[in-house]
Design a protein around this motif. Structure first.
Motif, PDB file in Angstrom:
ATOM      1  N   GLN A  11       0.826  -1.212   0.000  1.00 46.73           N
ATOM      2  CA  GLN A  11       0.000   0.000   0.000  1.00 46.73           C
ATOM      3  C   GLN A  11       0.859   1.261   0.000  1.00 46.73           C
ATOM      4  OE1 GLN A  11      -2.447  -0.641   3.478  1.00 46.73           O
ATOM      5  NE2 GLN A  11      -4.211  -1.154   2.204  1.00 46.73           N
ATOM      6  N   VAL A  12       1.927   1.247   0.786  1.00 52.61           N
ATOM      7  CA  VAL A  12       2.812   2.410   0.848  1.00 52.61           C
ATOM      8  C   VAL A  12       3.475   2.644  -0.518  1.00 52.61           C
ATOM      9  CG1 VAL A  12       4.958   3.298   1.848  1.00 52.61           C
ATOM     10  CG2 VAL A  12       3.236   2.257   3.324  1.00 52.61           C
ATOM     11  N   ILE A  13       3.953   1.593  -1.124  1.00 59.25           N
ATOM     12  CA  ILE A  13       4.589   1.725  -2.433  1.00 59.25           C
ATOM     13  C   ILE A  13       3.579   2.199  -3.479  1.00 59.25           C
ATOM     14  CG2 ILE A  13       5.694   0.429  -4.312  1.00 59.25           C
ATOM     15  CD1 ILE A  13       7.017  -1.282  -2.064  1.00 59.25           C
ATOM     16  N   ARG A  14       2.356   1.678  -3.408  1.00 59.46           N
ATOM     17  CA  ARG A  14       1.308   2.069  -4.363  1.00 59.46           C
ATOM     18  C   ARG A  14       0.987   3.556  -4.243  1.00 59.46           C
ATOM     19  NH1 ARG A  14      -3.596   3.301  -3.542  1.00 59.46           N
ATOM     20  NH2 ARG A  14      -3.634   2.384  -1.481  1.00 59.46           N
ATOM     21  N   ILE A  15       0.789   4.051  -3.023  1.00 65.53           N
ATOM     22  CA  ILE A  15       0.430   5.458  -2.854  1.00 65.53           C
ATOM     23  C   ILE A  15       1.610   6.357  -3.226  1.00 65.53           C
ATOM     24  CG2 ILE A  15       0.973   5.669  -0.382  1.00 65.53           C
ATOM     25  CD1 ILE A  15      -2.022   7.281  -2.112  1.00 65.53           C
ATOM     26  N   TYR A  16       2.827   5.908  -2.964  1.00 58.72           N
ATOM     27  CA  TYR A  16       4.014   6.674  -3.357  1.00 58.72           C
ATOM     28  C   TYR A  16       4.045   6.827  -4.881  1.00 58.72           C
ATOM     29  CZ  TYR A  16       8.888   8.072  -3.884  1.00 58.72           C
ATOM     30  OH  TYR A  16      10.039   8.750  -4.211  1.00 58.72           O
ATOM     31  N   LYS A  17       3.818   5.745  -5.593  1.00 62.79           N
ATOM     32  CA  LYS A  17       3.828   5.786  -7.056  1.00 62.79           C
ATOM     33  C   LYS A  17       2.700   6.653  -7.596  1.00 62.79           C
ATOM     34  CE  LYS A  17       6.136   1.401  -7.976  1.00 62.79           C
ATOM     35  NZ  LYS A  17       5.998   0.078  -8.590  1.00 62.79           N
ATOM     36  N   GLU A  18       1.532   6.576  -6.967  1.00 62.71           N
ATOM     37  CA  GLU A  18       0.407   7.396  -7.410  1.00 62.71           C
ATOM     38  C   GLU A  18       0.709   8.880  -7.221  1.00 62.71           C
ATOM     39  OE1 GLU A  18      -3.124   6.089  -5.394  1.00 62.71           O
ATOM     40  OE2 GLU A  18      -3.062   4.119  -6.358  1.00 62.71           O
ATOM     41  N   LEU A  19       1.262   9.234  -6.071  1.00 62.12           N
ATOM     42  CA  LEU A  19       1.617  10.630  -5.824  1.00 62.12           C
ATOM     43  C   LEU A  19       2.714  11.093  -6.778  1.00 62.12           C
ATOM     44  CD1 LEU A  19       1.492  10.692  -1.937  1.00 62.12           C
ATOM     45  CD2 LEU A  19      -0.065  11.872  -3.495  1.00 62.12           C
ATOM     46  N   LEU A  20       3.674  10.231  -7.029  1.00 59.16           N
ATOM     47  CA  LEU A  20       4.745  10.561  -7.964  1.00 59.16           C
ATOM     48  C   LEU A  20       4.175  10.838  -9.348  1.00 59.16           C
ATOM     49  CD1 LEU A  20       7.797  10.786  -7.709  1.00 59.16           C
ATOM     50  CD2 LEU A  20       7.976   8.410  -8.408  1.00 59.16           C
ATOM     51  N   TYR A  21       3.217  10.032  -9.771  1.00 54.81           N
ATOM     52  CA  TYR A  21       2.576  10.221 -11.069  1.00 54.81           C
ATOM     53  C   TYR A  21       1.830  11.560 -11.110  1.00 54.81           C
ATOM     54  CZ  TYR A  21      -0.434   9.380 -15.092  1.00 54.81           C
ATOM     55  OH  TYR A  21      -1.085   9.493 -16.295  1.00 54.81           O
ATOM     56  N   LEU A  22       1.105  11.872 -10.049  1.00 56.13           N
ATOM     57  CA  LEU A  22       0.369  13.134 -10.001  1.00 56.13           C
ATOM     58  C   LEU A  22       1.309  14.335  -9.976  1.00 56.13           C
ATOM     59  CD1 LEU A  22      -2.425  12.226  -7.445  1.00 56.13           C
ATOM     60  CD2 LEU A  22      -2.659  12.504  -9.913  1.00 56.13           C
ATOM     61  N   GLY A  23       2.505  14.145  -9.477  1.00 47.38           N
ATOM     62  CA  GLY A  23       3.468  15.232  -9.351  1.00 47.38           C
ATOM     63  C   GLY A  23       4.022  15.735 -10.667  1.00 47.38           C
ATOM     64  N   ARG A  24       3.783  15.040 -11.743  1.00 48.98           N
ATOM     65  CA  ARG A  24       4.338  15.473 -13.033  1.00 48.98           C
ATOM     66  C   ARG A  24       3.745  16.800 -13.502  1.00 48.98           C
ATOM     67  NH1 ARG A  24      -0.030  12.469 -14.667  1.00 48.98           N
ATOM     68  NH2 ARG A  24      -0.844  12.698 -16.420  1.00 48.98           N
ATOM     69  N   ASP A  25       2.568  17.160 -12.963  1.00 54.43           N
ATOM     70  CA  ASP A  25       1.933  18.435 -13.312  1.00 54.43           C
ATOM     71  C   ASP A  25       2.096  19.485 -12.214  1.00 54.43           C
ATOM     72  OD1 ASP A  25       1.004  17.373 -15.730  1.00 54.43           O
ATOM     73  OD2 ASP A  25      -0.806  16.579 -14.780  1.00 54.43           O
ATOM     74  N   TYR A  26       2.976  19.244 -11.280  1.00 55.63           N
ATOM     75  CA  TYR A  26       3.152  20.155 -10.141  1.00 55.63           C
ATOM     76  C   TYR A  26       3.682  21.503 -10.641  1.00 55.63           C
ATOM     77  CZ  TYR A  26       4.061  21.356  -5.268  1.00 55.63           C
ATOM     78  OH  TYR A  26       4.036  21.939  -4.031  1.00 55.63           O
ATOM     79  N   PRO A  27       3.108  22.612 -10.166  1.00 57.40           N
ATOM     80  CA  PRO A  27       3.501  23.939 -10.672  1.00 57.40           C
ATOM     81  C   PRO A  27       4.993  24.280 -10.526  1.00 57.40           C
ATOM     82  CG  PRO A  27       1.541  24.100  -9.297  1.00 57.40           C
ATOM     83  CD  PRO A  27       2.029  22.685  -9.210  1.00 57.40           C
ATOM     84  N   GLN A  28       5.624  23.812  -9.469  1.00 52.83           N
ATOM     85  CA  GLN A  28       7.035  24.143  -9.261  1.00 52.83           C
ATOM     86  C   GLN A  28       7.969  23.146  -9.929  1.00 52.83           C
ATOM     87  OE1 GLN A  28       6.744  24.427  -4.968  1.00 52.83           O
ATOM     88  NE2 GLN A  28       7.140  26.628  -5.105  1.00 52.83           N
ATOM     89  N   GLY A  29       7.420  22.223 -10.667  1.00 54.28           N
ATOM     90  CA  GLY A  29       8.235  21.273 -11.418  1.00 54.28           C
ATOM     91  C   GLY A  29       8.271  19.892 -10.787  1.00 54.28           C
ATOM     92  N   TYR A  30       8.416  18.925 -11.649  1.00 53.01           N
ATOM     93  CA  TYR A  30       8.431  17.522 -11.217  1.00 53.01           C
ATOM     94  C   TYR A  30       9.610  17.224 -10.297  1.00 53.01           C
ATOM     95  CZ  TYR A  30       8.645  12.444 -11.475  1.00 53.01           C
ATOM     96  OH  TYR A  30       8.706  11.118 -11.152  1.00 53.01           O
ATOM     97  N   ASP A  31      10.784  17.738 -10.629  1.00 49.10           N
ATOM     98  CA  ASP A  31      11.969  17.449  -9.811  1.00 49.10           C
ATOM     99  C   ASP A  31      11.807  17.971  -8.387  1.00 49.10           C
ATOM    100  OD1 ASP A  31      13.256  16.111 -11.857  1.00 49.10           O
ATOM    101  OD2 ASP A  31      14.250  17.921 -12.590  1.00 49.10           O
ATOM    102  N   PHE A  32      11.228  19.162  -8.248  1.00 50.02           N
ATOM    103  CA  PHE A  32      10.972  19.724  -6.921  1.00 50.02           C
ATOM    104  C   PHE A  32      10.006  18.827  -6.152  1.00 50.02           C
ATOM    105  CE2 PHE A  32       8.284  22.271  -4.109  1.00 50.02           C
ATOM    106  CZ  PHE A  32       9.239  22.880  -3.311  1.00 50.02           C
ATOM    107  N   PHE A  33       8.909  18.434  -6.819  1.00 47.70           N
ATOM    108  CA  PHE A  33       7.902  17.599  -6.188  1.00 47.70           C
ATOM    109  C   PHE A  33       8.490  16.255  -5.777  1.00 47.70           C
ATOM    110  CE2 PHE A  33       4.611  14.378  -6.232  1.00 47.70           C
ATOM    111  CZ  PHE A  33       3.641  14.949  -5.438  1.00 47.70           C
ATOM    112  N   ARG A  34       9.244  15.627  -6.677  1.00 50.93           N
ATOM    113  CA  ARG A  34       9.808  14.311  -6.414  1.00 50.93           C
ATOM    114  C   ARG A  34      10.740  14.341  -5.209  1.00 50.93           C
ATOM    115  NH1 ARG A  34      14.318  12.417  -7.394  1.00 50.93           N
ATOM    116  NH2 ARG A  34      14.796  10.227  -7.552  1.00 50.93           N
TER     117      ARG A  34
END
Length: 67
Positions: A11-34
């Motif tokens: 579950q932890v790995i799944r939610i991490y991957k889901e959040l990582l996927y959603l982070g690609r549209d993060y306003p401050q950039g994917y690298d910052f979000f990751r």
């Protein structure tokens, strides 16, 4: 201290991957979000209490929903 269940780990790995996927549209950039996401999850890596892990998963689900 008992090892955490494989289901919780999954579950932890799944939610991490889901959040990582959603982070690609993060306003401050994917690298910052990751980097921030990794830091947040890494700070909790030593949790062994299953109830605290479940609460962390719930918190991550809340963040995922944009709460």
């Amino acid at each position: 201290m008992s090892p955490t269940s494989p289901a919780l780990r999954h579950q932890v790995i799944r939610i991490y991957k889901e959040l990582l996927y959603l982070g690609r549209d993060y306003p401050q950039g994917y690298d910052f979000f990751r980097a921030r996401l990794h830091k947040a999850f890494a700070s909790q890596k030593d949790l062994t209490d299953e109830e605290r892990i479940r609460k962390g998963i719930e918190r991550a689900e809340f963040v995922k929903k944009g709460g």
